[in-house]
Scaffold this motif. Structure first.
Motif, short mmCIF file in Angstrom:
data_model
loop_
_atom_site.label_atom_id
_atom_site.label_comp_id
_atom_site.label_asym_id
_atom_site.label_seq_id
_atom_site.Cartn_x
_atom_site.Cartn_y
_atom_site.Cartn_z
N LYS A 165 0.85 -1.19 0.00
CA LYS A 165 0.00 0.00 0.00
C LYS A 165 0.88 1.25 0.00
CE LYS A 165 -3.86 -1.44 2.93
NZ LYS A 165 -4.59 -1.12 4.13
N ALA A 166 0.49 2.23 -0.80
CA ALA A 166 1.28 3.46 -0.89
C ALA A 166 1.54 4.07 0.49
CB ALA A 166 0.57 4.46 -1.79
N LYS A 167 0.54 3.98 1.36
CA LYS A 167 0.69 4.61 2.68
C LYS A 167 1.50 3.76 3.65
CE LYS A 167 -2.94 7.94 3.37
NZ LYS A 167 -4.14 8.28 4.13
N GLU A 168 1.87 2.55 3.24
CA GLU A 168 2.58 1.67 4.18
C GLU A 168 3.98 1.31 3.71
OE1 GLU A 168 0.20 -1.72 5.17
OE2 GLU A 168 -1.34 -0.48 6.11
N THR A 169 4.49 2.07 2.75
CA THR A 169 5.81 1.70 2.22
C THR A 169 6.90 1.84 3.29
OG1 THR A 169 5.95 3.91 1.31
CG2 THR A 169 5.38 2.17 -0.22
N ASP A 170 6.60 2.58 4.35
CA ASP A 170 7.59 2.79 5.39
C ASP A 170 7.18 2.09 6.69
OD1 ASP A 170 9.90 3.80 6.39
OD2 ASP A 170 8.96 5.62 7.18
N ARG A 179 7.17 -1.18 8.76
CA ARG A 179 7.66 -2.54 9.05
C ARG A 179 7.81 -3.38 7.80
NH1 ARG A 179 6.02 -3.84 14.91
NH2 ARG A 179 6.45 -5.96 14.32
N ILE A 180 8.26 -2.73 6.75
CA ILE A 180 8.36 -3.41 5.46
C ILE A 180 9.44 -4.50 5.48
CG2 ILE A 180 9.92 -1.63 4.54
CD1 ILE A 180 7.19 -3.33 2.58
N GLU A 181 10.46 -4.30 6.38
CA GLU A 181 11.56 -5.27 6.45
C GLU A 181 11.04 -6.68 6.73
OE1 GLU A 181 14.57 -4.91 5.58
OE2 GLU A 181 14.19 -2.80 5.13
N GLU A 182 10.02 -6.77 7.61
CA GLU A 182 9.51 -8.10 7.97
C GLU A 182 8.89 -8.79 6.77
OE1 GLU A 182 6.95 -7.94 11.38
OE2 GLU A 182 8.48 -6.86 12.54
N ASP A 183 8.13 -8.01 5.99
CA ASP A 183 7.50 -8.59 4.79
C ASP A 183 8.57 -9.04 3.80
OD1 ASP A 183 5.25 -7.76 6.04
OD2 ASP A 183 4.72 -6.19 4.60
N VAL A 187 3.10 -0.65 -6.13
CA VAL A 187 2.55 0.23 -5.10
C VAL A 187 1.06 0.39 -5.35
CG1 VAL A 187 2.69 2.52 -4.03
CG2 VAL A 187 4.75 1.41 -4.90
N THR A 188 0.26 0.06 -4.34
CA THR A 188 -1.19 0.05 -4.54
C THR A 188 -1.89 1.14 -3.73
OG1 THR A 188 -1.46 -1.52 -2.73
CG2 THR A 188 -1.22 -2.45 -4.94
#
Ligand SMILES: Nc1nc2c(ncn2[C@@H]2O[C@H](COP(=O)(O)OP(=O)(O)OP(=O)(O)O)[C@@H](O)[C@H]2O)c(=O)[nH]1
Ligand SMILES: [Mg+2]
Length: 210
Positions: A143-148, A150-154, A179-180
């Motif tokens: 999601k565009a709003k979640e690019t920052d 906890r992305i490392e875990e994914d 990016v969605t």
């Protein structure tokens, strides 16, 4: 599809037969047949491309699949985790199989998904799906709003999947990041209401509050 496949197979058999009859040395025939075999592997034996959609729960995997098909093929969930066990689908249809698409269980769920699932964790569910059929590429949705967020875990989980394919099938699966939900980005006042196509929902949400 199957007919074309059979037709190409018989063309290769015919060429092979003709090469056998040529008045040339056996070593030259063998070289020609080697090349013919490579060509056959690249064409007749080639399979349709496989694309696996992966990403955090709610990133829009099932919605993207539905948008591609132009119809509701997969369950979409607005609050809870939606997709359960991974599902490989034929695009555009089972009757005309051109691309294989995997809709997968979302990473980072905090509760079990609404749909039926088989494995305890999303990663196990994904491992199962990519063991059944190996993807040529991962589409990693975020999601565009979640690019920052906890992305490392994914990404670590995605890399575990790539490692499994590498260990068992000896190739690196490339990753394309998608990016969605960019309509959620600021400035929100420019946003065209995405449910314009749904008059009932629009009416309810734009109704003046009492
Ligand atoms: N604003 C907006 N919402 C979207 C978009 N795409 C999907 N959604 C919404 O996001 C929510 C989650 O969508 P899904 O397609 O179920 O997401 P998913 O990645 O399949 O989720 P899981 O199956 O739980 O992993 C739903 O409420 C969708 O309507 C988009 O482009 N913009
Ligand atoms: Mg889903």
């Amino acid at each position: 599809m199957a007919e074309k496949h059979d037709e190409m197979g018989s063309i290769f058999s015919f060429i092979k037969g003709q090469v056998d009859k040529l008045p040339i040395s056996q070593s030259k025939k063998n070289k020609m047949l080697d090349q013919l075999l490579k060509l056959k592997t690249m064409t007749v034996d080639a399979r349709e491309p496989r694309i696996a959609l992966v990403g955090r729960r709610g990133s829009g995997k099932s919605s993207l699949i539905n948008a591609m098909f132009g119809q509701e093929r997969q369950y979409v969930s607005s609050v809870k985790s939606g997709t359960g066990k991974g599902k490989w689908l034929w695009y555009p249809s089972d009757a005309e199989p051109k691309i294989r698409l995997l809709d997968s269980r979302g990473l980072g769920e905090s509760e079990a998904p609404t749909e039926e699932f088989e494995e305890e964790t999303p990663l196990d569910e994904l491992m199962k799906a990519v063991t059944e059929e190996q993807p040529d590429v991962f589409l990693f949705l975020i999601k565009a709003k979640e690019t920052d967020s906890r992305i490392e875990e994914d990404l670590q989980e995605l890399n575990k999947l790539r490692k499994i394919v590498k260990e068992n099938h000896h190739y690196d699966v490339p990753v394309i990041c998608v990016v969605t939900q960019v309509d959620e980005l600021d400035p929100p006042h420019y946003k065209q209401v995405p449910f314009d196509a749904n008059p009932k929902k629009k009416r309810i949400l734009t109704k003046p509050s009492i």
